[in-house]
Scaffold this active site. Structure first.
Site, PDB file in Angstrom:
ATOM      1  CE1 TYR A  43     -35.863  39.148  27.149  1.00 38.83           C
ATOM      2  CE2 TYR A  43     -33.635  39.911  26.688  1.00 38.83           C
ATOM      3  CZ  TYR A  43     -34.931  40.160  27.082  1.00 38.83           C
ATOM      4  OH  TYR A  43     -35.307  41.453  27.403  1.00 38.83           O
ATOM      5  CG  ASP A  58     -33.955  49.682  24.305  1.00 42.80           C
ATOM      6  OD1 ASP A  58     -35.045  49.711  23.702  1.00 42.80           O
ATOM      7  OD2 ASP A  58     -33.793  49.108  25.403  1.00 42.80           O
ATOM      8  CG  ASP A  85     -37.662  43.978  25.826  1.00 38.66           C
ATOM      9  OD1 ASP A  85     -38.742  44.488  26.155  1.00 38.66           O
ATOM     10  OD2 ASP A  85     -36.573  44.592  25.875  1.00 38.66           O
ATOM     11  CG  ASP A  87     -39.466  47.951  24.047  1.00 37.72           C
ATOM     12  OD1 ASP A  87     -38.612  47.369  24.738  1.00 37.72           O
ATOM     13  OD2 ASP A  87     -39.215  48.429  22.932  1.00 37.72           O
ATOM     14  CG  HIS A 113     -39.784  41.313  29.565  1.00 37.39           C
ATOM     15  ND1 HIS A 113     -39.547  42.653  29.351  1.00 37.39           N
ATOM     16  CD2 HIS A 113     -38.654  40.684  29.143  1.00 37.39           C
ATOM     17  CE1 HIS A 113     -38.345  42.824  28.830  1.00 37.39           C
ATOM     18  NE2 HIS A 113     -37.789  41.646  28.680  1.00 37.39           N
ATOM     19  CD  GLU A 115     -39.995  48.645  29.179  1.00 40.29           C
ATOM     20  OE1 GLU A 115     -39.562  49.791  28.954  1.00 40.29           O
ATOM     21  OE2 GLU A 115     -39.347  47.617  28.916  1.00 40.29           O
ATOM     22  CB  CYS A 123     -31.218  51.061  28.427  1.00 43.13           C
ATOM     23  SG  CYS A 123     -30.293  49.826  29.371  1.00 43.13           S
ATOM     24  NE  ARG A 158     -37.773  46.731  32.140  1.00 38.80           N
ATOM     25  CZ  ARG A 158     -36.877  47.090  31.225  1.00 38.80           C
ATOM     26  NH1 ARG A 158     -36.475  46.220  30.314  1.00 38.80           N
ATOM     27  NH2 ARG A 158     -36.402  48.317  31.197  1.00 38.80           N
ATOM     28  CD  GLU A 188     -33.803  46.105  33.991  1.00 35.38           C
ATOM     29  OE1 GLU A 188     -33.204  45.292  34.704  1.00 35.38           O
ATOM     30  OE2 GLU A 188     -33.710  46.130  32.747  1.00 35.38           O
ATOM     31  CG  ASN A 210     -31.605  42.211  32.837  1.00 38.17           C
ATOM     32  OD1 ASN A 210     -30.930  41.453  32.145  1.00 38.17           O
ATOM     33  ND2 ASN A 210     -31.862  43.466  32.477  1.00 38.17           N
TER      34      ASN A 210
END
Length: 296
Positions: A43, A58, A85, A87, A113, A115, A123, A158, A188, A210
């Site tokens: 990942y 982040d 990821d 975002d 993924h 989101e 985060c 996500r 999440e 996660n």
């Protein structure tokens, strides 16, 4: 001759291991270490790219090219399927999401993924998150699915809605994402094991847990998560956190003691590094090339 599909490799790994452990690799070297340890998938964390490659938080600061640089470096040397990821998709329109998907496939990623946070994201385990409307998230998923140039590339949705709107709303969003074409769901900041079971029972696609340290989710074991019908277990930054702590300790010791003698036993040796990156294979090819040139 059939073309290799990283997405198909990711799906195959899920069939071979359930739940599939997916471990974070902050760089190409760590990808090789993860493979050596026996993992079947790896990942790349968006937070890891921001903190590790850019030295930034982040908070939606890093961009698509920042992530692609690390994706390419990892996939160039490691054949484990890579989940990335992305975002919110790196842009405000369906065109941005489509570009992200096509680029991920082109650079060798197996899955991504996306989101439902707003562009100025946080985060997933921090307070103050803001999410877009359910329809906007559905549009992101549809854009991602429509943009696939490899039908096996995995689109994972996500949702951060649990901390913002509650469990029922999070499940409702997950169901809408699956209807829009999402292959898997990433709920999440889950706080109770039973919540995973509820998601799995209702959405009918693989669920990712996660298991990040120092966050909202307890550090459940693989066995506990299997009992809740979790399909994938993610450890996004475990090695990165350990690496950072080790580096701090070494820097402090050298500065304090005026020598590294007291921390050498905590280091990977030169020979261990060479073995992990197959140094001697490269060197032997170089020696053979020099020998050929001398023989002319």
């Amino acid at each position: 001759m059939s073309q290799y599909s990283a997405g198909a490799a990711f799906r195959k790994a899920m069939q071979e291991e359930s739940p599939l452990q997916v471990v974070g690799a902050i760089n190409a070297n760590h990808a090789l270490l993860a493979k050596r340890a026996g993992f079947k998938a790896i990942y790349l964390s968006g937070g890891g790219v921001a903190a590790g490659s850019l030295g930034l938080p982040d908070l939606g600061i890093s961009n698509l090219d920042d992530v692609l640089t690390d994706v390419r470096r990892i996939t160039d040397v490691c054949d484990l399927p890579l989940l990335v990821d992305v975002d919110t998709g790196f842009g405000s329109s369906a065109f941005n999401v489509a570009r992200t998907v096509k680029s991920m496939i082109k650079f060798g990623a197996a899955a991504m993924h996306i989101e439902d946070q707003v562009g100025a994201k946080r985060c997933g385990h921090r307070p103050g998150k803001e999410i877009v409307s359910k329809q906007e998230m559905v549009d992101r998923v549809k854009a991602a699915v429509d943009a696939r140039t490899d039908e096996n590339f995995v689109i994972m949705a996500r949702t951060d809605a649990l901390a913002v709107e509650g469990l029922e709303a999070a499940i409702d969003r997950a169901l809408a994402c699956v209807e829009a074409g999402a292959d898997m769901i990433f709920p999440e900041a889950i706080t109770e094991l039973a919540m995973y079971k509820q998601f799995a029972n209702l959405v009918k696609v693989p669920i990712l847990a996660n298991i990040t340290e120092f966050g909202s989710t307890p550090l459940y074991t693989v066995e506990e998560l299997a009992s809740a019908d979790v399909g994938l277990v993610l450890y996004p930054l475990s090695a990165f956190r350990a690496m950072n702590k080790a580096a701090e300790n070494v820097y402090s010791a050298i500065r304090r003691d005026g020598t590294q003698k007291n921390v050498v036993d905590t280091m990977q040796t030169r020979m261990e590094l060479y073995e992990r990156i197959n140094y001697h294979d490269f060197e032997q090819k170089l020696d053979a090339l020099f020998a050929q040139q001398k023989a002319k």
